[in-house]
Design a protein around this motif. Structure first.
Motif, PDB file in Angstrom:
ATOM      1  N   ARG A  71      37.446  26.396  47.751  1.00 52.06           N
ATOM      2  CA  ARG A  71      38.626  27.132  47.820  1.00 52.06           C
ATOM      3  C   ARG A  71      38.382  28.400  47.064  1.00 52.06           C
ATOM      4  O   ARG A  71      37.709  28.400  45.944  1.00 52.06           O
ATOM      5  CB  ARG A  71      39.856  26.303  47.277  1.00 52.06           C
ATOM      6  CG  ARG A  71      39.978  24.979  47.926  1.00 52.06           C
ATOM      7  CD  ARG A  71      41.233  24.259  47.500  1.00 52.06           C
ATOM      8  NE  ARG A  71      42.599  24.694  48.185  1.00 52.06           N
ATOM      9  CZ  ARG A  71      43.721  24.862  47.530  1.00 52.06           C
ATOM     10  NH1 ARG A  71      43.955  24.651  46.298  1.00 52.06           N
ATOM     11  NH2 ARG A  71      44.461  25.348  48.156  1.00 52.06           N
ATOM     12  N   VAL A  72      39.006  29.817  47.558  1.00 48.58           N
ATOM     13  CA  VAL A  72      38.910  30.998  46.764  1.00 48.58           C
ATOM     14  C   VAL A  72      40.039  31.564  46.516  1.00 48.58           C
ATOM     15  O   VAL A  72      41.088  31.767  47.364  1.00 48.58           O
ATOM     16  CB  VAL A  72      38.173  31.868  48.072  1.00 48.58           C
ATOM     17  CG1 VAL A  72      37.820  33.180  47.443  1.00 48.58           C
ATOM     18  CG2 VAL A  72      36.930  31.257  48.563  1.00 48.58           C
ATOM     19  N   LEU A  73      40.177  31.846  45.443  1.00 43.44           N
ATOM     20  CA  LEU A  73      41.334  32.724  44.743  1.00 43.44           C
ATOM     21  C   LEU A  73      40.604  34.216  44.697  1.00 43.44           C
ATOM     22  O   LEU A  73      39.651  34.399  43.909  1.00 43.44           O
ATOM     23  CB  LEU A  73      41.882  32.238  43.375  1.00 43.44           C
ATOM     24  CG  LEU A  73      42.633  33.020  42.784  1.00 43.44           C
ATOM     25  CD1 LEU A  73      43.937  33.083  43.600  1.00 43.44           C
ATOM     26  CD2 LEU A  73      43.160  32.427  41.404  1.00 43.44           C
ATOM     27  N   GLY A  74      41.231  35.038  45.286  1.00 43.33           N
ATOM     28  CA  GLY A  74      40.719  36.427  45.190  1.00 43.33           C
ATOM     29  C   GLY A  74      41.136  37.215  44.090  1.00 43.33           C
ATOM     30  O   GLY A  74      41.550  36.734  43.108  1.00 43.33           O
ATOM     31  N   ALA A  75      40.570  38.508  43.731  1.00 45.68           N
ATOM     32  CA  ALA A  75      40.661  39.277  42.778  1.00 45.68           C
ATOM     33  C   ALA A  75      41.736  40.254  42.836  1.00 45.68           C
ATOM     34  O   ALA A  75      42.245  40.681  43.751  1.00 45.68           O
ATOM     35  CB  ALA A  75      39.406  39.854  42.245  1.00 45.68           C
ATOM     36  N   ARG A  76      42.274  40.532  41.702  1.00 39.25           N
ATOM     37  CA  ARG A  76      43.297  41.780  41.804  1.00 39.25           C
ATOM     38  C   ARG A  76      42.957  42.602  40.279  1.00 39.25           C
ATOM     39  O   ARG A  76      43.207  41.943  39.255  1.00 39.25           O
ATOM     40  CB  ARG A  76      44.719  41.311  41.683  1.00 39.25           C
ATOM     41  CG  ARG A  76      45.777  42.653  41.961  1.00 39.25           C
ATOM     42  CD  ARG A  76      47.068  42.122  41.905  1.00 39.25           C
ATOM     43  NE  ARG A  76      47.423  41.481  43.133  1.00 39.25           N
ATOM     44  CZ  ARG A  76      47.965  41.876  44.024  1.00 39.25           C
ATOM     45  NH1 ARG A  76      47.923  43.423  44.330  1.00 39.25           N
ATOM     46  NH2 ARG A  76      48.040  41.089  45.146  1.00 39.25           N
ATOM     47  N   PHE A  77      42.249  43.856  40.536  1.00 40.46           N
ATOM     48  CA  PHE A  77      41.666  44.405  39.603  1.00 40.46           C
ATOM     49  C   PHE A  77      42.767  44.963  38.514  1.00 40.46           C
ATOM     50  O   PHE A  77      43.841  45.693  38.850  1.00 40.46           O
ATOM     51  CB  PHE A  77      40.619  45.424  39.745  1.00 40.46           C
ATOM     52  CG  PHE A  77      39.278  44.553  40.396  1.00 40.46           C
ATOM     53  CD1 PHE A  77      38.521  44.472  39.579  1.00 40.46           C
ATOM     54  CD2 PHE A  77      39.496  44.334  41.682  1.00 40.46           C
ATOM     55  CE1 PHE A  77      37.452  43.915  39.967  1.00 40.46           C
ATOM     56  CE2 PHE A  77      38.058  43.709  42.363  1.00 40.46           C
ATOM     57  CZ  PHE A  77      37.159  43.625  41.283  1.00 40.46           C
TER      58      PHE A  77
END
Length: 262
Positions: A71-77
């Motif tokens: 499962r993937v949790l994306g990034a927010r920079f």
């Protein structure tokens, strides 16, 4: 991993970065390729993310997402200079994984999330939002332990702590990078952890990747080699000196794709 095709230091968003210091682009690529080839020689599969012009820090693939049990949790920079990296990373994960979530809160992937069998250790204080810790816990269904970073040179958790054996919950870390309360938490959770010296931390020695036996780490962190061998690990020194100019090393260049089967 993402090749440093466009790697430069053109801005400063951490104390390591000095645009006045030139970067040898050819050497950076050579050093990155050496790291990639070492992974392959150790039997690991390396997936390659295509770099995007104008995004010099995209080489630091660890910041693009966190992957646990497929499962993937994306990034927010957090920094405007890197915000355009997030959709580039997210598109790759959406093409390669069935379960991908775009985050609501600021997190910089495995820059601030470290995974063991028992916990997800989560850094905050400079980049990732504390709100992202509860978001990760809800999404992955694993307990998240919040750790406060207080030294700007160790702006991401992966510059101050490394998982040596996720199955055994074994880590190494630099205590002075954390708040007093977070140090106490780390002592309680990991009473037998390997503690890095200031010299080895400054060599980015905690920015390492372990497969449970081999520990790839910056070659300059010589003080960690003996203690790692004494614990049964095989340290592998890697020269990523050009990438150090942006505050990144082995782990920053490497995002781990953890499957549900291990």
């Amino acid at each position: 991993m993402c090749p440093p095709t466009h790697f430069r230091v053109t801005y400063s968003i951490n104390p390591w970065m000095d645009p006045a210091k030139p970067v040898d682009s050819a050497l950076a690529l050579f050093q990155w390729e050496d790291l990639r080839d070492r992974y392959r020689a150790l039997g690991h599969t390396v997936e390659i993310l295509d770099p995007v012009p104008g995004l010099p820090d995209m080489v630091f693939a660890a910041n693009g997402a966190t992957v646990v049990d497929d499962r993937v949790l994306g990034a927010r920079f957090a920094c405007e200079e890197r915000t355009a990296e997030a959709p580039a990373h997210l598109a790759w994960y959406q093409a390669n994984f069935a379960e991908v979530q775009e985050p609501r809160h600021i997190n910089e992937g495995e820059g601030d999330f470290a995974v063991t069998t028992s916990w997800i250790l989560a850094g905050q204080g400079f980049r990732s939002s504390l709100l992202s810790h509860s978001e990760a816990q809800e999404y992955f269904g694993r307990p998240v332990i919040s750790l406060e970073l207080t030294n700007p040179h160790y702006y991401h958790l992966d510059t101050a702590l490394s998982v040596l054996d996720g199955d055994q919950d074994e880590v190494m870390y630099y205590a002075e990078a954390f708040s007093p309360g977070s140090r106490a938490v780390l002592r309680r959770l990991f009473p037998d952890a390997l503690l890095a010296t200031a010299q080895d931390a400054a060599a980015l020695g905690l920015n390492a990747v372990s497969d449970g036996l081999h520990v790839l780490l910056p070659a300059g962190a010589k003080g960690l080699l003996g203690p790692l061998r004494a614990r049964g690990y095989e340290p592998v020194g890697v020269d990523l000196s050009e990438l150090h100019k942006a505050g990144g090393s082995v782990k920053c260049c490497t995002n781990e794709l953890r499957s549900a089967s291990g």
